[in-house]
Structures are given as C-alpha cells and as structure tokens.
Design a protein around this motif. Structure first.
Motif, PDB file in Angstrom:
ATOM      1  N   PRO A 233      -4.612  38.149 -46.030  1.00 17.18           N
ATOM      2  CA  PRO A 233      -4.577  38.819 -44.722  1.00 17.18           C
ATOM      3  C   PRO A 233      -3.168  38.919 -44.149  1.00 17.18           C
ATOM      4  O   PRO A 233      -2.755  39.978 -43.655  1.00 17.18           O
ATOM      5  N   ARG A 234      -2.407  37.836 -44.242  1.00 24.92           N
ATOM      6  CA  ARG A 234      -1.033  37.845 -43.719  1.00 24.92           C
ATOM      7  C   ARG A 234      -0.156  38.818 -44.504  1.00 24.92           C
ATOM      8  O   ARG A 234       0.654  39.558 -43.931  1.00 24.92           O
ATOM      9  N   LYS A 235      -0.341  38.850 -45.818  1.00 26.20           N
ATOM     10  CA  LYS A 235       0.443  39.751 -46.661  1.00 26.20           C
ATOM     11  C   LYS A 235       0.198  41.206 -46.286  1.00 26.20           C
ATOM     12  O   LYS A 235       1.130  42.017 -46.204  1.00 26.20           O
ATOM     13  N   VAL A 236      -1.081  41.561 -46.032  1.00 23.01           N
ATOM     14  CA  VAL A 236      -1.415  42.943 -45.677  1.00 23.01           C
ATOM     15  C   VAL A 236      -0.873  43.291 -44.292  1.00 23.01           C
ATOM     16  O   VAL A 236      -0.366  44.394 -44.063  1.00 23.01           O
ATOM     17  N   GLU A 237      -0.955  42.346 -43.372  1.00 24.46           N
ATOM     18  CA  GLU A 237      -0.360  42.568 -42.044  1.00 24.46           C
ATOM     19  C   GLU A 237       1.132  42.886 -42.176  1.00 24.46           C
ATOM     20  O   GLU A 237       1.641  43.791 -41.494  1.00 24.46           O
ATOM     21  N   GLU A 238       1.820  42.161 -43.059  1.00 20.13           N
ATOM     22  CA  GLU A 238       3.256  42.366 -43.261  1.00 20.13           C
ATOM     23  C   GLU A 238       3.555  43.737 -43.868  1.00 20.13           C
ATOM     24  O   GLU A 238       4.567  44.368 -43.556  1.00 20.13           O
ATOM     25  N   VAL A 266     -11.462  43.550 -49.358  1.00 21.11           N
ATOM     26  CA  VAL A 266     -11.217  44.473 -48.261  1.00 21.11           C
ATOM     27  C   VAL A 266     -10.694  43.648 -47.082  1.00 21.11           C
ATOM     28  O   VAL A 266     -11.195  42.556 -46.812  1.00 21.11           O
ATOM     29  N   VAL A 267      -9.661  44.170 -46.434  1.00 20.53           N
ATOM     30  CA  VAL A 267      -9.123  43.552 -45.220  1.00 20.53           C
ATOM     31  C   VAL A 267      -9.279  44.565 -44.085  1.00 20.53           C
ATOM     32  O   VAL A 267      -8.800  45.698 -44.189  1.00 20.53           O
TER      33      VAL A 267
END
Length: 277
Positions: A233-238, A266-267
């Motif tokens: 999740p953090r990686k996709v936010e970045e 899926v995120v």
C-alpha cells in the motif's frame, strides 16, 4: 470431486502429484494446464473433465502465459474446436474468444466488489478494458452517469462493442487504441479510475493521475511477492505521489495468484489532493 480425485487409481502417485488441482471454465470452454511431463495423460484428463462437465464443447491446454501488448495467453485445442463462447456473470453476458482476448471468470467477484463501491452519478474510467467485463458489470449493477472503457487489442474492442449491445447498456463508451494516447484527450475528469492490468499498470500511473478527480478513487492492480504484501500500500501511494497525487490506500486484498508466492493484488486508493499541473 477434484480432477486429482477422479484420476486417483488410474495413474501413478508421481503423475497424480503433477496434475493441476483446478481449471477454469469460461462459458462452455475449459482452460486447463497440463505440464509437458504428464501430457501422455491428456486423454484421461479430457475424459475426467467431460464426465464432470457435460456441457463443455472445447478444452484448451495453456501452453504460454499472458503476454504481449494484447495480453493474450497461448493455447492448444485438446478437445473440440470452437473457441468462441459466451461467459455469464452477475446477469451479464460476454461474447469472447479466449485465444484472441484476455478474460478471466476468476475476477468475477472483484468486478462485483468494485460495482458495489460505485455511487450513483459517478463517471468511471476503465483502462485496459478488454471485452468490457468491468465496465459492463459496473453499468449493470450500479448507477454511474457514464463508464468509459479503453482497450488496445482490436479483437477485444470488437467484442467489447458487441457486449455493450448484448447487455443493452447505453451509458458505456468504448474507445479502441492506446490508453496513453486516448485518455489524455478525454474531456473532464473521472470519479473512479480502474487499472485492471497488473503487468503494465505501473507504467500508466501518470495517465491515471492526470484524469482522476480530487476526492475520487483509483483501483490499482499489480503482481507482488507475498514478502512485499505489507509494504505494497505504501509503495503504491508513493507511485502516485511521484506524479503529484496524494493518495491514501484505504483497502488492499489478494485477488488471484500468478505463480508460487506471487499474487495479484488490488489497492483501493482515495485521492486526497492533486498538485496543479
């Protein structure tokens, strides 16, 4: 009764261990994976499948993974011959040919989940839309103002157009061509953007970031190893932050597997702020 259970006693234990536990049924077509080392069991496997699923007209053996710009796997016919079929899910019908387009019934539950999140009046964009399953299920189960689907594969685009007619959904627009070329030219923004192609979604984050509205949602699909799950999740936010979109990952789940210890995830991202561009 599983395929292994049906073959027990007919083949050696060593051979049985190499038989895949499950197979996919799309309409009246079965897609199965038979490793080369037990290909001599092909007829026994075909007979077992037909005994359990009498409506099946064609059985395809997967011989190559989903690849290329059109995201199509390679198959060989091991029973029957006709490869066009109609898949049914959530009151919708999808005409397709799995040897020419990508479609997986295994994502049916995910399509229903997304449709239930769509609020009345939303404008939805489906990138890499295929034959239209996400777009059409959303149009049928929710009350969006408009669903726009963009797909590169010409065969999938043709099936998508036919499926819009087949399902009588008037608020679905179909665009054939490259997402990178078409989406920036679409007027206005979208309340919800779907990126259901795990192989290539990361390369199109900038396009999604451009078109999603502040306060809207992005549904981002990717492949990741189980060891990456916690940080995903953090990686996709970045990824989105790098393109001027501050997001919060509100939900993540596994929605299929790709290889041992590698899953499809899926995120769900809520767009908090967008930097002016």
């Amino acid at each position: 009764m599983s395929l292994r259970e049906m073959l027990k006693g007919k083949v050696s234990d060593e051979e049985l261990a190499k038989v895949r536990r499950s197979f996919e049924i799309i309409g009246d077509i079965v897609i199965t994976d038979i490793p080369d080392e037990i290909l001599h069991l092909k007829d026994l496997i075909v007979d077992a499948i037909l005994k359990k699923h009498k409506h099946v007209k064609t059985i395809l053996r997967k011989v190559g993974e989903v690849e290329g710009p059109y995201r199509v796997a390679k198959y060989e016919v091991i029973y029957g011959g006709e490869t066009e079929t109609i898949a049914k899910e959530h009151g919708c019908r999808f005409l397709l040919d799995p040897t020419k387009v990508y479609y997986s019934i295994k994502l049916s539950g995910e399509r229903e989940r997304i449709a239930k999140l769509v609020k009345p009046g939303e404008r939805v964009l489906v990138m890499f839309a295929g034959v239209g399953p996400f777009a059409i299920v959303i149009a049928k189960l929710a009350k969006p103002s408009e669903v726009v689907g963009v797909e590169l594969n010409p065969a999938a685009v043709e099936y998508f157009r036919r499926n819009v007619e087949l399902n009588k959904v008037e608020n679905v627009k179909v665009y054939g061509g490259d997402v990178r070329e078409i989406v920036p030219k679409l007027e206005g923004g979208f309340d919800r953007v779907l990126m259901p192609s795990p192989q290539i979604a990361e390369s199109f984050v900038d396009v999604a970031a451009m078109k999603v509205k502040e306060g809207g949602y992005v549904h981002y699909y990717t492949f990741a190893g189980v060891e990456e799950e916690e940080e995903l999740p953090r990686k996709v936010e970045e990824l989105f932050k790098a393109h001027g979109v501050e997001c919060k990952a509100e939900f993540m789940r596994k929605c299929g597997n790709f290889a041992p210890y590698v899953n499809r995830y899926v995120v769900d991202l809520k767009v908090l702020r967008k930097q002016p561009r």
